[in-house]
Design a protein around this motif. Sequence first.
Motif, PDB file in Angstrom:
ATOM      1  N   ALA A   1      75.982  62.341  76.294  1.00 10.14           N
ATOM      2  CA  ALA A   1      76.497  61.006  76.595  1.00 10.14           C
ATOM      3  C   ALA A   1      75.489  59.935  76.191  1.00 10.14           C
ATOM      4  O   ALA A   1      75.863  58.899  75.621  1.00 10.14           O
ATOM      5  N   ARG A   2      74.217  60.181  76.481  1.00 10.54           N
ATOM      6  CA  ARG A   2      73.187  59.209  76.107  1.00 10.54           C
ATOM      7  C   ARG A   2      73.146  59.008  74.595  1.00 10.54           C
ATOM      8  O   ARG A   2      73.065  57.887  74.100  1.00 10.54           O
TER       9      ARG A   2
ATOM     10  N   THR B   1      82.101  54.159  73.244  1.00  8.97           N
ATOM     11  CA  THR B   1      82.542  54.095  74.628  1.00  8.97           C
ATOM     12  C   THR B   1      82.689  55.530  75.100  1.00  8.97           C
ATOM     13  O   THR B   1      83.451  56.311  74.510  1.00  8.97           O
ATOM     14  N   VAL B   2      81.955  55.906  76.130  1.00 11.11           N
ATOM     15  CA  VAL B   2      81.893  57.300  76.571  1.00 11.11           C
ATOM     16  C   VAL B   2      82.390  57.407  78.000  1.00 11.11           C
ATOM     17  O   VAL B   2      81.919  56.685  78.887  1.00 11.11           O
ATOM     18  N   THR B   3      83.341  58.295  78.220  1.00 11.42           N
ATOM     19  CA  THR B   3      83.813  58.593  79.566  1.00 11.42           C
ATOM     20  C   THR B   3      83.245  59.940  79.986  1.00 11.42           C
ATOM     21  O   THR B   3      83.529  60.953  79.349  1.00 11.42           O
ATOM     22  N   ILE B   4      82.409  59.941  81.022  1.00 13.32           N
ATOM     23  CA  ILE B   4      81.842  61.189  81.512  1.00 13.32           C
ATOM     24  C   ILE B   4      82.644  61.656  82.719  1.00 13.32           C
ATOM     25  O   ILE B   4      83.000  60.874  83.596  1.00 13.32           O
TER      26      ILE B   4
ATOM     27  N   ALA C   1      75.700  57.551  89.051  1.00 12.74           N
ATOM     28  CA  ALA C   1      74.276  57.294  88.827  1.00 12.74           C
ATOM     29  C   ALA C   1      73.931  57.414  87.352  1.00 12.74           C
ATOM     30  O   ALA C   1      73.165  56.601  86.804  1.00 12.74           O
ATOM     31  N   THR C   2      74.486  58.415  86.700  1.00 13.92           N
ATOM     32  CA  THR C   2      74.241  58.592  85.269  1.00 13.92           C
ATOM     33  C   THR C   2      74.816  57.435  84.465  1.00 13.92           C
ATOM     34  O   THR C   2      74.162  56.910  83.555  1.00 13.92           O
ATOM     35  N   ALA C   3      76.036  57.026  84.792  1.00 10.88           N
ATOM     36  CA  ALA C   3      76.655  55.912  84.079  1.00 10.88           C
ATOM     37  C   ALA C   3      75.823  54.647  84.235  1.00 10.88           C
ATOM     38  O   ALA C   3      75.601  53.904  83.266  1.00 10.88           O
ATOM     39  N   ALA C   4      75.353  54.381  85.448  1.00 18.13           N
ATOM     40  CA  ALA C   4      74.541  53.194  85.682  1.00 18.13           C
ATOM     41  C   ALA C   4      73.248  53.249  84.883  1.00 18.13           C
ATOM     42  O   ALA C   4      72.820  52.247  84.284  1.00 18.13           O
ATOM     43  N   GLU C   5      72.621  54.415  84.865  1.00 18.03           N
ATOM     44  CA  GLU C   5      71.375  54.586  84.119  1.00 18.03           C
ATOM     45  C   GLU C   5      71.584  54.357  82.624  1.00 18.03           C
ATOM     46  O   GLU C   5      70.820  53.636  81.970  1.00 18.03           O
ATOM     47  N   LEU C   6      72.611  54.976  82.064  1.00 19.83           N
ATOM     48  CA  LEU C   6      72.843  54.879  80.625  1.00 19.83           C
ATOM     49  C   LEU C   6      73.293  53.476  80.224  1.00 19.83           C
ATOM     50  O   LEU C   6      72.890  52.967  79.178  1.00 19.83           O
TER      51      LEU C   6
ATOM     52  N   VAL D   1      70.749  69.769  71.056  1.00 19.21           N
ATOM     53  CA  VAL D   1      72.193  69.974  71.186  1.00 19.21           C
ATOM     54  C   VAL D   1      72.928  68.651  71.007  1.00 19.21           C
ATOM     55  O   VAL D   1      73.932  68.565  70.288  1.00 19.21           O
ATOM     56  N   ALA D   2      72.427  67.602  71.646  1.00 19.63           N
ATOM     57  CA  ALA D   2      73.084  66.297  71.577  1.00 19.63           C
ATOM     58  C   ALA D   2      73.160  65.779  70.148  1.00 19.63           C
ATOM     59  O   ALA D   2      74.176  65.195  69.739  1.00 19.63           O
ATOM     60  N   ASN D   3      72.112  65.984  69.372  1.00 16.82           N
ATOM     61  CA  ASN D   3      72.109  65.500  67.989  1.00 16.82           C
ATOM     62  C   ASN D   3      73.157  66.220  67.140  1.00 16.82           C
ATOM     63  O   ASN D   3      73.820  65.608  66.290  1.00 16.82           O
TER      64      ASN D   3
END
Length: 267
Positions: A24-25, A33-36, A46-51, A227-229
Amino acid sequence: METTLENHSIVVTGGGSGIGRAIARRLVNDGATVTICGRRADILEATAAELNSACSGPGRVLAIAVDVTDERAMGEAVARAAEAGNGVTGAVANAGGSGQMRLLHEISAADIASVLNLNVVGTFNLLKFTVPLMIERRGGSFVGISSGAAAQTSRYFGAYTAAKAAVDVLLRNAADEYGGRLVRFNSVRPGFTMSEKMASLVPADDPVRESYVVNTPLPGVGEMTDVANLVRFLLGPEARWITGEAIAVDGGNNMRTGPDISSMIPI
């Protein structure tokens, strides 16, 4: 050809922590636009707020608490994601798990069914509701997070090996079905990847980690960004001619053998 993910809308299951959060990051930093999605609303928020706080570009993150094995709930979650992102152009089926690590005859049928449900049905539910939206947008990309265990025997992993192999085959078949509609399907097979959970389960001096390292051509272990890349590449226009593949990101471990977890099993 565009080289960012601006104007892309991507759903990531299991996106609140670990590899899902790293994915997601990577995506939001590239403009998507990412929906987790996941079960724990507090972790997701918490993750959404951080990112969102760390992102300086047009990307943003929306958090939706949902059980990926609940078909109707997943349909509602994907609909919300589409509303927030003006449709859906990509999806990452990251939610999964291995369940109990024991000898097969010591595991209940209910435990086996639970692992298959989370990994396979969870992936299917995301596919079911995102694919029509990708077709509406004239194409898209679906990435499933599989495992090296899909292709290598991994003793004591119960139904996990079968579940991840099923994910690979499901997405390969989908690649054939939807290629004509410009929707691509690939899976990624991480090896030993240093997530928060893995770091606590298998510390640096653990024999399980050592058994992996000695059987991996490249030194060390994988990072979540590795993995993310790869996921980012497969979701983007740069990978427009790649579909139906299961790609290892494991330092070459697939050429040898997976980790020996015997020390973790009460035999």
